[in-house]
Design a protein around this motif. Sequence first.
Motif, PDB file in Angstrom:
ATOM      1  N   GLY A  72      -9.593   0.301  12.526  1.00 26.68           N
ATOM      2  CA  GLY A  72      -8.309  -0.149  13.020  1.00 26.68           C
ATOM      3  C   GLY A  72      -9.239  -1.085  13.772  1.00 26.68           C
ATOM      4  O   GLY A  72      -9.695  -2.321  13.466  1.00 26.68           O
ATOM      5  N   HIS A  73      -8.454  -1.106  14.851  1.00 22.60           N
ATOM      6  CA  HIS A  73      -7.500  -3.062  15.728  1.00 22.60           C
ATOM      7  C   HIS A  73      -7.904  -3.410  14.684  1.00 22.60           C
ATOM      8  O   HIS A  73      -8.309  -5.233  14.529  1.00 22.60           O
ATOM      9  CB  HIS A  73      -9.679  -2.620  17.127  1.00 22.60           C
ATOM     10  N   ASN A  74      -6.869  -4.008  13.956  1.00 28.03           N
ATOM     11  CA  ASN A  74      -6.010  -4.729  13.110  1.00 28.03           C
ATOM     12  C   ASN A  74      -5.154  -5.765  13.923  1.00 28.03           C
ATOM     13  O   ASN A  74      -5.292  -5.624  15.041  1.00 28.03           O
ATOM     14  CB  ASN A  74      -5.321  -3.896  12.092  1.00 28.03           C
ATOM     15  N   SER A  75      -5.309  -6.730  12.793  1.00 27.20           N
ATOM     16  CA  SER A  75      -4.059  -7.763  12.570  1.00 27.20           C
ATOM     17  C   SER A  75      -3.476  -7.979  11.634  1.00 27.20           C
ATOM     18  O   SER A  75      -4.343  -7.705  10.933  1.00 27.20           O
ATOM     19  CB  SER A  75      -4.839  -8.824  13.670  1.00 27.20           C
ATOM     20  N   PHE A  76      -2.648  -8.277  11.523  1.00 24.72           N
ATOM     21  CA  PHE A  76      -1.773  -8.975  10.107  1.00 24.72           C
ATOM     22  C   PHE A  76      -1.885 -10.927   9.574  1.00 24.72           C
ATOM     23  O   PHE A  76      -1.608 -11.348  10.352  1.00 24.72           O
ATOM     24  CB  PHE A  76      -0.270  -8.442  10.275  1.00 24.72           C
ATOM     25  N   THR A  77      -1.927 -10.571   8.431  1.00 25.12           N
ATOM     26  CA  THR A  77      -1.866 -12.091   7.931  1.00 25.12           C
ATOM     27  C   THR A  77      -0.955 -11.982   6.544  1.00 25.12           C
ATOM     28  O   THR A  77      -0.188 -10.787   6.520  1.00 25.12           O
ATOM     29  CB  THR A  77      -2.890 -12.759   8.050  1.00 25.12           C
ATOM     30  N   THR A  78      -0.740 -12.839   5.742  1.00 22.71           N
ATOM     31  CA  THR A  78      -0.172 -12.242   4.328  1.00 22.71           C
ATOM     32  C   THR A  78      -1.437 -13.874   3.256  1.00 22.71           C
ATOM     33  O   THR A  78      -2.455 -14.201   4.165  1.00 22.71           O
ATOM     34  CB  THR A  78       1.151 -12.973   4.184  1.00 22.71           C
ATOM     35  N   THR A  79      -1.275 -13.034   2.372  1.00 21.41           N
ATOM     36  CA  THR A  79      -1.681 -13.854   1.289  1.00 21.41           C
ATOM     37  C   THR A  79      -1.060 -15.359   2.094  1.00 21.41           C
ATOM     38  O   THR A  79      -0.149 -16.037   2.134  1.00 21.41           O
ATOM     39  CB  THR A  79      -1.222 -13.988  -0.062  1.00 21.41           C
ATOM     40  N   PRO A  80      -1.792 -17.168   1.052  1.00 21.42           N
ATOM     41  CA  PRO A  80      -1.829 -18.099   1.421  1.00 21.42           C
ATOM     42  C   PRO A  80      -0.003 -18.028   1.276  1.00 21.42           C
ATOM     43  O   PRO A  80       0.482 -18.841   1.658  1.00 21.42           O
ATOM     44  CB  PRO A  80      -3.100 -18.754   0.196  1.00 21.42           C
ATOM     45  N   ASP A  81       0.388 -17.893   0.231  1.00 20.68           N
ATOM     46  CA  ASP A  81       1.728 -18.181  -0.639  1.00 20.68           C
ATOM     47  C   ASP A  81       2.808 -16.609   0.618  1.00 20.68           C
ATOM     48  O   ASP A  81       4.023 -17.332  -0.127  1.00 20.68           O
ATOM     49  CB  ASP A  81       1.763 -18.322  -1.974  1.00 20.68           C
ATOM     50  N   GLY A  82       2.284 -16.100   1.204  1.00 21.25           N
ATOM     51  CA  GLY A  82       3.129 -15.146   2.082  1.00 21.25           C
ATOM     52  C   GLY A  82       3.983 -14.077   1.048  1.00 21.25           C
ATOM     53  O   GLY A  82       4.062 -13.622   1.116  1.00 21.25           O
ATOM     54  N   SER A  83       3.218 -13.944  -0.316  1.00 20.39           N
ATOM     55  CA  SER A  83       3.915 -12.839  -0.961  1.00 20.39           C
ATOM     56  C   SER A  83       3.088 -11.681  -0.842  1.00 20.39           C
ATOM     57  O   SER A  83       3.746 -10.435  -1.149  1.00 20.39           O
ATOM     58  CB  SER A  83       3.861 -13.093  -2.813  1.00 20.39           C
ATOM     59  N   GLU A  84       1.789 -11.804  -0.163  1.00 16.84           N
ATOM     60  CA  GLU A  84       1.748  -9.747  -0.007  1.00 16.84           C
ATOM     61  C   GLU A  84       1.108 -10.382   1.551  1.00 16.84           C
ATOM     62  O   GLU A  84       0.339 -10.545   2.081  1.00 16.84           O
ATOM     63  CB  GLU A  84       0.361  -9.720  -0.536  1.00 16.84           C
ATOM     64  N   ASP A  85       1.737  -8.394   2.190  1.00 12.46           N
ATOM     65  CA  ASP A  85       1.507  -8.458   3.566  1.00 12.46           C
ATOM     66  C   ASP A  85       0.058  -8.470   3.481  1.00 12.46           C
ATOM     67  O   ASP A  85      -0.552  -6.266   3.103  1.00 12.46           O
ATOM     68  CB  ASP A  85       2.366  -7.631   4.274  1.00 12.46           C
ATOM     69  N   LEU A  86      -0.800  -8.414   4.963  1.00 11.65           N
ATOM     70  CA  LEU A  86      -2.179  -7.755   4.674  1.00 11.65           C
ATOM     71  C   LEU A  86      -2.483  -7.482   6.044  1.00 11.65           C
ATOM     72  O   LEU A  86      -1.818  -8.278   7.221  1.00 11.65           O
ATOM     73  CB  LEU A  86      -3.234  -8.766   4.082  1.00 11.65           C
TER      74      LEU A  86
END
Length: 323
Positions: free
Chosen positions: A261-275
């Motif tokens: 839990g207690h997450n944040s969101f980001t992406t791969t460097p090229d923005g192609s995948e949500d992490l």
Amino acid sequence: MVTTMTLQNPIVECRADPHVTLHTDGYYYFTASVPEYDRIEVRRARTLDALSSTDEIATVWTKPDHGKTSDLIWAPEMHYFDDHWVIYFAAAPNREIKDGAFQHRMYGLVCRDDNPLTGTWEPVVQIDSGIDTFCLDATVFKHQDQWYYLWAQKDPVIPGNSCLYIATMSDSTTLSSDAVMISKPEFDWEIRGFLVNEGPSVIKRNGKIFISYSASATDERYCMGLLSADDSAPLLDPMSWQKATSPVFQSVPEKSIFGPGHNSFTTTPDGSEDLMIYHARNYTNIEGDPLWDPNRHACVHRLSWDENGFPVFGEPQTQVALG
């Protein structure tokens, strides 16, 4: 040729409440609660797997010995707010418990330099929600040229530790509207051990705004829920927000992943995948209060999306393949 890589969890050990920002300079900036709850650290690296070993790490603020920010420094988040850096965090004046909760309030730190690890941080500013009760876990997001503040706070009337609130902002440390409650602990998976909605994080995709949040006690019962709203809806109207009736992310005992839990969101460097970056433990036999167990580790998870444009969280994994 498709390039793939595999990330091993955890990506940073002994860091709870992790927050990651992929900035325009190509760095991932990472901050989290440290086990001692006495300072705010920021680190950066070009890749997520390098965050654990980077030598670019700095303590940007240390709690004073006395005063309203002198204890239990929790859940820092660092955001880039138009043209400057801001760290939002919660702190308590002491360990007195009132109405079932520590007496945390919310604060902001501003840095106007390009590099927040070496830049100058301005004095702490308290962020007033208009409700003088236990509050924490602030995050911000911008939508249609308006910044919004999103956080967890104890309602003076509703039983439990915290509900989720939203308000507009006039600048990076000032709210410009009344606090509006958009979620409260109500389902059985939100009230195990403690009645909690906390740790909100925002991701905007597919014409919708999604808010993940965490619920229940901070042991293996900790899990994540999801709110959603159409991106054209009035976000300060509680009726705009729909709540999933089941948790979207929870413990997987067979993989020894507990209390994600207690997450944040980001992406791969090229923005192609949500992490998603979140914390979890790999055991349940916690001695004493889970709050003082240091082994909540920062982990990464890859999101997918269903045909209706909603995030599919799936189960936490010990390793994550990207690409």
